[in-house]
Design a protein around this motif. Structure first.
Motif, PDB file in Angstrom:
ATOM      1  N   GLY A 199       0.821  -1.213   0.000  1.00 25.42           N
ATOM      2  CA  GLY A 199       0.000   0.000   0.000  1.00 25.42           C
ATOM      3  C   GLY A 199       0.850   1.256   0.000  1.00 25.42           C
ATOM      4  N   ASP A 200       1.923   1.242   0.783  1.00 24.11           N
ATOM      5  CA  ASP A 200       2.833   2.385   0.806  1.00 24.11           C
ATOM      6  C   ASP A 200       3.500   2.577  -0.559  1.00 24.11           C
ATOM      7  N   LEU A 201       3.804   1.480  -1.249  1.00 25.17           N
ATOM      8  CA  LEU A 201       4.399   1.575  -2.584  1.00 25.17           C
ATOM      9  C   LEU A 201       3.446   2.262  -3.560  1.00 25.17           C
ATOM     10  N   ILE A 202       2.158   1.968  -3.440  1.00 23.68           N
ATOM     11  CA  ILE A 202       1.166   2.614  -4.306  1.00 23.68           C
ATOM     12  C   ILE A 202       1.167   4.125  -4.049  1.00 23.68           C
ATOM     13  N   VAL A 203       1.200   4.511  -2.773  1.00 26.27           N
ATOM     14  CA  VAL A 203       1.241   5.938  -2.427  1.00 26.27           C
ATOM     15  C   VAL A 203       2.511   6.570  -3.000  1.00 26.27           C
ATOM     16  N   MET A 204       3.633   5.857  -2.920  1.00 24.24           N
ATOM     17  CA  MET A 204       4.890   6.368  -3.487  1.00 24.24           C
ATOM     18  C   MET A 204       4.775   6.561  -4.999  1.00 24.24           C
ATOM     19  N   LEU A 205       4.105   5.626  -5.672  1.00 30.47           N
ATOM     20  CA  LEU A 205       3.918   5.770  -7.121  1.00 30.47           C
ATOM     21  C   LEU A 205       3.075   7.003  -7.436  1.00 30.47           C
ATOM     22  N   THR A 260       6.606  18.965 -12.476  1.00 29.55           N
ATOM     23  CA  THR A 260       7.785  19.381 -13.236  1.00 29.55           C
ATOM     24  C   THR A 260       7.422  19.626 -14.701  1.00 29.55           C
ATOM     25  N   ALA A 261       6.546  18.792 -15.259  1.00 26.26           N
ATOM     26  CA  ALA A 261       6.109  18.977 -16.649  1.00 26.26           C
ATOM     27  C   ALA A 261       5.363  20.300 -16.815  1.00 26.26           C
ATOM     28  N   LYS A 262       4.513  20.635 -15.859  1.00 22.55           N
ATOM     29  CA  LYS A 262       3.793  21.910 -15.925  1.00 22.55           C
ATOM     30  C   LYS A 262       4.765  23.080 -15.906  1.00 22.55           C
ATOM     31  N   GLN A 263       5.761  23.008 -15.039  1.00 24.56           N
ATOM     32  CA  GLN A 263       6.751  24.085 -14.974  1.00 24.56           C
ATOM     33  C   GLN A 263       7.561  24.147 -16.265  1.00 24.56           C
ATOM     34  N   ILE A 301       6.412  13.954 -18.711  1.00 30.61           N
ATOM     35  CA  ILE A 301       5.112  13.352 -19.014  1.00 30.61           C
ATOM     36  C   ILE A 301       5.278  11.867 -19.317  1.00 30.61           C
ATOM     37  N   GLN A 302       6.330  11.504 -20.020  1.00 28.97           N
ATOM     38  CA  GLN A 302       6.569  10.085 -20.297  1.00 28.97           C
ATOM     39  C   GLN A 302       6.822   9.301 -19.009  1.00 28.97           C
ATOM     40  N   LYS A 303       7.515   9.899 -18.054  1.00 32.82           N
ATOM     41  CA  LYS A 303       7.736   9.237 -16.761  1.00 32.82           C
ATOM     42  C   LYS A 303       6.406   9.055 -16.024  1.00 32.82           C
ATOM     43  N   ALA A 304       5.556  10.076 -16.066  1.00 33.22           N
ATOM     44  CA  ALA A 304       4.229   9.961 -15.437  1.00 33.22           C
ATOM     45  C   ALA A 304       3.416   8.866 -16.114  1.00 33.22           C
ATOM     46  N   LYS A 348       4.550   6.190 -17.557  1.00 33.61           N
ATOM     47  CA  LYS A 348       5.092   4.882 -17.147  1.00 33.61           C
ATOM     48  C   LYS A 348       4.568   4.471 -15.774  1.00 33.61           C
ATOM     49  N   ILE A 349       4.423   5.435 -14.886  1.00 36.23           N
ATOM     50  CA  ILE A 349       3.869   5.114 -13.570  1.00 36.23           C
ATOM     51  C   ILE A 349       2.412   4.698 -13.703  1.00 36.23           C
ATOM     52  N   ILE A 350       1.640   5.406 -14.499  1.00 37.08           N
ATOM     53  CA  ILE A 350       0.236   5.036 -14.711  1.00 37.08           C
ATOM     54  C   ILE A 350       0.158   3.637 -15.315  1.00 37.08           C
ATOM     55  N   GLN A 351       1.027   3.338 -16.272  1.00 39.91           N
ATOM     56  CA  GLN A 351       1.048   2.001 -16.876  1.00 39.91           C
ATOM     57  C   GLN A 351       1.361   0.937 -15.826  1.00 39.91           C
ATOM     58  N   GLU A 352       2.289   1.227 -14.943  1.00 39.38           N
ATOM     59  CA  GLU A 352       2.630   0.277 -13.879  1.00 39.38           C
ATOM     60  C   GLU A 352       1.432   0.056 -12.958  1.00 39.38           C
ATOM     61  N   LEU A 353       0.739   1.122 -12.622  1.00 38.91           N
ATOM     62  CA  LEU A 353      -0.464   0.985 -11.786  1.00 38.91           C
ATOM     63  C   LEU A 353      -1.514   0.130 -12.496  1.00 38.91           C
ATOM     64  N   MET A 354      -1.613   0.267 -13.800  1.00 37.87           N
ATOM     65  CA  MET A 354      -2.592  -0.501 -14.579  1.00 37.87           C
ATOM     66  C   MET A 354      -2.270  -2.001 -14.566  1.00 37.87           C
ATOM     67  N   VAL A 355      -1.024  -2.355 -14.812  1.00 35.21           N
ATOM     68  CA  VAL A 355      -0.677  -3.769 -14.943  1.00 35.21           C
ATOM     69  C   VAL A 355      -0.603  -4.496 -13.608  1.00 35.21           C
ATOM     70  N   THR A 356      -0.515  -3.751 -12.522  1.00 35.30           N
ATOM     71  CA  THR A 356      -0.436  -4.413 -11.225  1.00 35.30           C
ATOM     72  C   THR A 356      -1.781  -4.530 -10.516  1.00 35.30           C
ATOM     73  N   LEU A 357      -2.847  -4.056 -11.137  1.00 38.31           N
ATOM     74  CA  LEU A 357      -4.179  -4.211 -10.537  1.00 38.31           C
ATOM     75  C   LEU A 357      -4.538  -5.691 -10.419  1.00 38.31           C
ATOM     76  N   ASN A 358      -5.216  -6.022  -9.356  1.00 38.76           N
ATOM     77  CA  ASN A 358      -5.677  -7.389  -9.142  1.00 38.76           C
ATOM     78  C   ASN A 358      -7.051  -7.538  -9.802  1.00 38.76           C
ATOM     79  N   PRO A 359      -7.152  -8.300 -10.903  1.00 36.09           N
ATOM     80  CA  PRO A 359      -8.427  -8.411 -11.621  1.00 36.09           C
ATOM     81  C   PRO A 359      -9.515  -9.132 -10.833  1.00 36.09           C
TER      82      PRO A 359
END
Length: 133
Positions: free
Chosen positions: A21-27, A37-40, A54-57, A59-70
């Motif tokens: 859970g803490d890892l999710i918050v870190m992501l 940083t992208a906005k600035q 934006i590409q780094k952001a 990648k994080i969203i993609q990681e959150l997507m693939v680690t969801l428990n279906p």
């Protein structure tokens, strides 16, 4: 013998010892940092930096997507939201549009704050990792 960066050593240790859970918050926090940083970068007309952040952001969203428990019902809704945020990040990058970044940022802040509360109340998560459900 090389001297390691103490900040990097601390970050690596924080990740290695964090609960799922803490890892999710870190992501979420990392994604928010990249969006800020992208906005600035957009304001400063630094297009290469905007693109990288934006590409780094993304990648994080993609990681959150693939680690969801279906197997968890809420995962389907989160997957749809993550997919939408991912597409908005792509649009923000193509159009150099801060409004799209702010939209994704608002979703991420809400999700992060919710996850902080979930972690505080219950250690189980919607994500596949170790013995979590």
């Amino acid at each position: 013998m090389s001297i390691q960066n103490p900040n990097l050593l601390y970050q690596n240790n924080a990740v290695a010892t964090a609960s799922p859970g803490d890892l999710i918050v870190m992501l979420y926090n990392g994604c928010l940092k990249f969006i800020t940083t992208a906005k600035q970068a957009i304001i400063n007309h630094d297009i290469p930096l905007k693109n990288t952040m934006i590409q780094k952001a993304q990648k994080i969203i993609q990681e959150l997507m693939v680690t969801l428990n279906p197997e968890v019902m809420l995962s389907e809704s989160l997957l749809s939201l993550y997919d939408y945020m991912h597409r908005r990040l792509i649009q923000a990058n193509i159009e150099t549009n801060i409004r799209y970044l702010e939209e994704v940022e608002s979703y991420l802040v809400d999700l992060r704050d919710t996850w902080k509360e979930v972690v505080r109340m219950q250690p189980r998560t919607l994500y596949r990792s170790g013995d979590c459900v």
